[in-house]
Design an enzyme around this catalytic site. Structure first.
Site, short mmCIF file in Angstrom:
data_model
loop_
_atom_site.label_atom_id
_atom_site.label_comp_id
_atom_site.label_asym_id
_atom_site.label_seq_id
_atom_site.Cartn_x
_atom_site.Cartn_y
_atom_site.Cartn_z
CG ASP A 1 19.86 54.31 26.47
OD1 ASP A 1 20.94 54.31 27.08
OD2 ASP A 1 19.08 53.34 26.49
CE1 TYR B 1 35.56 54.51 29.40
CE2 TYR B 1 37.10 55.33 27.76
CZ TYR B 1 36.79 55.05 29.07
OH TYR B 1 37.70 55.30 30.06
CG HIS C 1 25.61 55.68 26.96
ND1 HIS C 1 25.69 54.30 27.03
CD2 HIS C 1 24.28 55.98 26.99
CE1 HIS C 1 24.47 53.81 27.09
NE2 HIS C 1 23.59 54.80 27.07
CG ASP C 2 30.50 53.48 29.45
OD1 ASP C 2 29.47 53.06 28.87
OD2 ASP C 2 31.63 53.00 29.24
N GLY D 1 31.47 47.79 29.25
CA GLY D 1 32.64 48.24 30.00
C GLY D 1 33.38 49.34 29.28
N GLY E 1 30.38 49.66 23.86
CA GLY E 1 30.24 48.24 24.17
C GLY E 1 30.23 48.07 25.68
#
Length: 139
Positions: free
Chosen positions: A105, A43, A63-64, A47, A45
């Site tokens: 973030d 996860y 975070h995604d 995508g 990076g």
């Protein structure tokens, strides 16, 4: 190929949110974000898929998820204001989108910092072809 794409995005996005996020990560982990987390696990990076490989990778999964919730704000390129104060990251924007992206973030950087001891070199530049297990949880 994934690594080249990530590096290209980082180079193009150095003026945007990715650069700011990288500075937060460096502040909380002591690690340079681009080289340590740009292709870490399933996860960290661009995508993500499958099951997070360790607690650090789970931070990126979360975070995604956060970015998914603020997707209408273009989170990967939204600039926001923040500062470091007494070891804390303070998001300081009145715009709701910018504030929300900054908080995504901020939380991820804190999570990575709290889990820096789980960082495992074997997951650095990890091939997405290994990320085929079903997700352990949903956003």
């Amino acid at each position: 190929m994934r690594t080249l794409w990530i590096v290209a995005v980082w180079l193009v996005g150095v003026e945007g949110n990715l650069y700011q996020f990288g500075k937060m990560i460096k502040n909380k982990t002591g690690k340079p974000a681009m080289f340590s987390y740009s292709a870490y696990g399933c996860y960290c990076g661009w995508g993500g898929q499958g099951k997070p490989q360790d607690p650090s990778d789970r931070c990126c999964f979360l975070h995604d998820c956060c970015y998914t919730r603020v997707n209408n704000c273009s989170p990967k390129m939204t600039l926001y204001s923040y500062r470091f104060e007494n070891g804390d990251i303070i998001c300081g924007d009145n715009d709701p989108c910018r504030k929300a992206v900054c908080e995504c973030d901020r939380e991820a950087a804190i999570c990575l910092g709290e889990n820096v001891n789980t960082y495992d070199e074997k997951y650095r530049f990890y091939s997405s072809s290994y990320c085929t297990e079903e997700e352990s949880e949903k956003c």
